[in-house]
Design a protein around this motif. Structure first.
Motif, PDB file in Angstrom:
ATOM      1  N   GLY A 126       0.822  -1.216   0.000  1.00  5.68           N
ATOM      2  CA  GLY A 126       0.000   0.000   0.000  1.00  5.68           C
ATOM      3  C   GLY A 126       0.850   1.257   0.000  1.00  5.68           C
ATOM      4  O   GLY A 126       0.551   2.223  -0.703  1.00  5.68           O
ATOM      5  N   MET A 127       1.926   1.246   0.797  1.00  7.51           N
ATOM      6  CA  MET A 127       2.822   2.407   0.823  1.00  7.51           C
ATOM      7  C   MET A 127       3.476   2.624  -0.531  1.00  7.51           C
ATOM      8  O   MET A 127       3.574   3.765  -1.007  1.00  7.51           O
ATOM      9  CB  MET A 127       3.891   2.223   1.898  1.00  7.51           C
ATOM     10  CG  MET A 127       3.398   2.400   3.291  1.00  7.51           C
ATOM     11  SD  MET A 127       4.799   2.187   4.416  1.00  7.51           S
ATOM     12  CE  MET A 127       3.977   2.251   5.975  1.00  7.51           C
ATOM     13  N   GLY A 132       4.153   5.595  -5.311  1.00  2.00           N
ATOM     14  CA  GLY A 132       4.241   5.523  -6.772  1.00  2.00           C
ATOM     15  C   GLY A 132       3.226   6.420  -7.449  1.00  2.00           C
ATOM     16  O   GLY A 132       3.532   7.102  -8.433  1.00  2.00           O
ATOM     17  N   THR A 133       2.021   6.440  -6.926  1.00  2.00           N
ATOM     18  CA  THR A 133       0.982   7.301  -7.485  1.00  2.00           C
ATOM     19  C   THR A 133       1.367   8.762  -7.337  1.00  2.00           C
ATOM     20  O   THR A 133       1.235   9.562  -8.262  1.00  2.00           O
ATOM     21  CB  THR A 133      -0.367   7.034  -6.789  1.00  2.00           C
ATOM     22  OG1 THR A 133      -0.692   5.654  -6.935  1.00  2.00           O
ATOM     23  CG2 THR A 133      -1.470   7.872  -7.377  1.00  2.00           C
ATOM     24  N   TYR A 134       1.867   9.118  -6.160  1.00  2.00           N
ATOM     25  CA  TYR A 134       2.271  10.503  -5.916  1.00  2.00           C
ATOM     26  C   TYR A 134       3.421  10.902  -6.837  1.00  2.00           C
ATOM     27  O   TYR A 134       3.373  11.952  -7.493  1.00  2.00           O
ATOM     28  CB  TYR A 134       2.670  10.691  -4.453  1.00  2.00           C
ATOM     29  CG  TYR A 134       3.202  12.073  -4.177  1.00  2.00           C
ATOM     30  CD1 TYR A 134       2.335  13.146  -4.051  1.00  2.00           C
ATOM     31  CD2 TYR A 134       4.573  12.310  -4.080  1.00  2.00           C
ATOM     32  CE1 TYR A 134       2.810  14.431  -3.823  1.00  2.00           C
ATOM     33  CE2 TYR A 134       5.059  13.583  -3.850  1.00  2.00           C
ATOM     34  CZ  TYR A 134       4.176  14.629  -3.725  1.00  2.00           C
ATOM     35  OH  TYR A 134       4.658  15.883  -3.503  1.00  2.00           O
ATOM     36  N   ILE A 139       5.637  13.729 -11.506  1.00  2.00           N
ATOM     37  CA  ILE A 139       6.466  13.714 -12.721  1.00  2.00           C
ATOM     38  C   ILE A 139       5.652  14.169 -13.926  1.00  2.00           C
ATOM     39  O   ILE A 139       6.110  14.994 -14.730  1.00  2.00           O
ATOM     40  CB  ILE A 139       7.077  12.313 -12.944  1.00  2.00           C
ATOM     41  CG1 ILE A 139       8.131  12.033 -11.864  1.00  2.00           C
ATOM     42  CG2 ILE A 139       7.663  12.178 -14.337  1.00  2.00           C
ATOM     43  CD1 ILE A 139       8.605  10.597 -11.813  1.00  2.00           C
ATOM     44  N   ILE A 140       4.432  13.645 -14.062  1.00  2.00           N
ATOM     45  CA  ILE A 140       3.581  14.044 -15.190  1.00  2.00           C
ATOM     46  C   ILE A 140       3.264  15.539 -15.104  1.00  2.00           C
ATOM     47  O   ILE A 140       3.338  16.256 -16.109  1.00  2.00           O
ATOM     48  CB  ILE A 140       2.292  13.208 -15.214  1.00  2.00           C
ATOM     49  CG1 ILE A 140       2.625  11.763 -15.586  1.00  2.00           C
ATOM     50  CG2 ILE A 140       1.271  13.788 -16.183  1.00  2.00           C
ATOM     51  CD1 ILE A 140       1.484  10.793 -15.412  1.00  2.00           C
TER      52      ILE A 140
END
Length: 151
Positions: A126-127, A132-134, A139-140
């Motif tokens: 979960g972490m 990774g999502t953050y 980055i995007i």
């Protein structure tokens, strides 16, 4: 179904109030400017949930009904489309996300024992997913903002 509608209306009123406050404090949009947009969003959400419950096609999630209705009423040429777009433009998306994320956090907190039963591996995964999502979003955003010359 009437009980569900009453619960939804109460929930939407509470969340709408929190969005108005967040929109005011975080994005300096005066509450009276945001109220029409919040009411439109509440009405859209309520109609989408009612349609989802009434039609009974459970393979299509309720958010799809809300999205389709929102798309249709904001199409150019639909009567009142300009006003709906104007009203909802005063509501910042991040002001909407904050109460939703707070609700999700409370939901996880209430069932923390169930979450802990999944084991330490789930917490680590979960972490990584959250990090990774953050990072992926950052980055995007960095790439897009640089391409537009904003930063």
């Amino acid at each position: 179904m009437l009980k569900s509608i009453q619960e939804w209306v109460l929930l939407f009123i509470i969340v709408g109030f929190m969005v108005i406050i967040g929109n005011w404090l975080g994005y300096e949009v005066m509450p009276l400017d945001a109220v029409p947009g919040i009411l439109v969003l509440i009405a859209l959400s309520l109609v989408g949930l009612i349609l989802h419950k009434a039609i009974g096609f459970k393979k299509l999630p309720s958010i799809a009904y809300v999205g389709i209705i929102a798309l249709v009423i904001t199409l150019p040429g639909v009567p009142g489309q300009e006003k709906i777009v104007e009203w909802t433009s005063h509501v910042n998306v991040l002001a909407i996300a904050t109460p939703i994320l707070a609700y999700a956090g409370i939901s996880i907190g209430r069932s923390w024992t169930d979450f802990a039963k999944l084991g330490w591996k789930t917490i680590i995964i979960g972490m990584f997913v959250i990090i990774g999502t953050y990072l992926g979003s950052a980055i995007i955003a960095e790439i897009i903002l640089r391409m537009q010359g904003i930063i």
